[in-house]
Design an enzyme around this catalytic site. Structure first.
Site: not given
Ligand SMILES: *Cc1c(COP(=O)(O)O)cnc(C)c1O
Length: 407
Positions: A58, A111, A184, A209
């Site tokens: 973990r 977000y 982010d 992403k």
């Molecule tokens: C998609 C996204 C997230 C979350 O990612 P997941 O892997 O879908 O939980 C966080 N911040 C931004 C800007 C995003 O586009």
């Protein structure tokens, strides 16, 4: 400053350790929970806090370690923690820094699920003072900072609105009271924005992403500087956060081509954005690399590129016309997420600020421009726009529907 050409070369080499991969180019997928020690002396060493492979699956393993090392290096931070989704990386980074009674500043353009977490968990259940702020505030943030401000969250460009934030100015205000700046950085990736050179303390990637890049895994990674690392690491460990080695492997594999993919996403998205900006049915395009974008100057100062996700506002259209637009698209899929090789389109609710629609009365859309030939994507949008606006009033469409039902 590390330019993106340097980063491009690093992408090929980061996180690869042939002493771990037994000579193979890639660190393999290591599956496992228990790690055996040969003897008690080795067991004692394994439990040292800085042992990278630790004492239990973990905490990390060679595949996970390769990924955290690679991302920490690309972001320019100290160390990174893995999470099973991008959202989990955002929420646990916040949980790691905040205590009851602390004040948290979050941009209004954040977000959506992070907004919901801040309201429903941090504010309602944990006694944290959550305040949303106007994302365009730069030095003006100083007036919002309180002695108990512990975290200033930033996301640039913002989700849905694509507003650019003055991160260095915000960081100066935050650091004046010792607050942490959490970013982010999913849109720009470390290739196009170097967070730690702009005052960020924790940089978060929804690796789902662009890093993974193929819409085949969910993963989050938070990278901290030395000051924030003990808090981030504690939170990840205390909440039992980790990620699966198969997903980590996919992220490592995807990252090797991040540079070439982003070059194409960037060029194609710009081409499509320019086409749309000149289209009679498009009111405005929300893309920070366009000179018409209100955040363009700051984007140009701080970023080294733009990616494939942007917004646009269409002239008002009724439900039938909107449905026709999406039905007529051939190459753009309708779906959540983005950052994969494929193009996506999504209608968005018009965000409100101070009770007013942020971009007027049109229809907000979000596009992710994928790796298809951009000329084909442009034609696809053009024919879908033509078809949608050629439809007349809702009355004549309901008439059409009636005919269709009778047939
Ligand atoms: C998609 C996204 C997230 C979350 O990612 P997941 O892997 O879908 O939980 C966080 N911040 C931004 C800007 C995003 O586009």
């Amino acid at each position: 400053m590390q330019d993106c050409n340097y980063q491009q070369t690093r992408l090929t080499h980061v996180g690869r350790d042939i002493s771990v991969s037994a000579g193979f180019v890639n660190v393999p997928v290591c599956r496992g929970s228990t790690i055996l020690a040969d003897n008690l002396e080795q067991w004692a060493q394994r439990k040292e806090p800085d042992n990278p492979y630790a004492s239990y699956g973990r905490f990390t393993n060679p595949t996970l370690q390769a990924l955290t090392q690679a991302v920490a290096e690309l972001e320019g931070g100290f160390q990174a923690s893995l999470f099973p989704s991008g959202l989990a990386a955002c929420t646990h980074a916040l949980l790691g820094m905040l205590e009851v009674g602390d004040h948290l500043l979050i941009p209004d353009s954040v977000y959506g699920p992070v907004r919901a977490f801040a309201q429903q968990v941090l504010a309602s259940r944990m006694g944290i003072q959550v305040q949303f702020y106007e994302p365009s505030l730069g030095d003006g943030m100083a007036s919002l900072i309180r002695p108990n401000t512990k975290v200033v969250y930033v996301e640039s460009p913002g989700s849905a609105t694509f507003e650019i934030q003055d991160i260095p100015a915000i960081a100066r205000c935050a650091h004046a009271v010792g607050a942490y700046v959490l970013l982010d950085n999913t849109w720009a990736t470390p290739l196009f924005f170097q967070p730690f050179e702009h005052g960020v303390d924790v940089s978060i990637q929804a690796a789902t992403k662009y890093l993974t890049g193929h819409s085949d895994a969910l993963l989050g990674i938070a990278t901290a500087n030395e000051r924030a690392w003990p808090l981030l690491r504690r939170a990840a460990h205390d909440f039992g956060q980790t990620a699966g080695p198969d997903d980590a492997f996919l992220a490592l594999r995807g990252m090797r081509t991040l540079g070439v993919r982003l070059r194409q996403h960037q060029a194609s998205a710009l081409q499509i954005a320019c086409f749309l900006e000149n289209h009679p049915q498009v009111q405005r395009v929300l893309h920070p690399a366009l000179e018409s974008h209100p955040g363009h100057a700051i984007w140009k100062r701080d970023f080294t590129g733009s990616t494939g996700l942007f917004g646009l506002v269409l002239e008002p259209l009724n439900e039938a016309q909107l449905s026709c637009f999406f039905r007529t698209l051939r190459l753009f899929g309708i779906g959540l997420s983005w950052g994969g090789f494929e193009s996506l389109a999504l209608p968005m609710d018009m965000p409100k600020r101070n009770g007013k629609a942020l971009f007027g009365g049109g229809q907000l859309l979000r596009l992710h421009v994928g790796l298809e030939e951009p000329q084909h994507l442009q034609q696809d949008l053009e024919q879908a726009l033509d078809a949608a606006y050629a439809l007349n009033t809702p009355r004549s469409t309901s008439g059409l529907r009636l005919v269709a039902q009778q047939a």
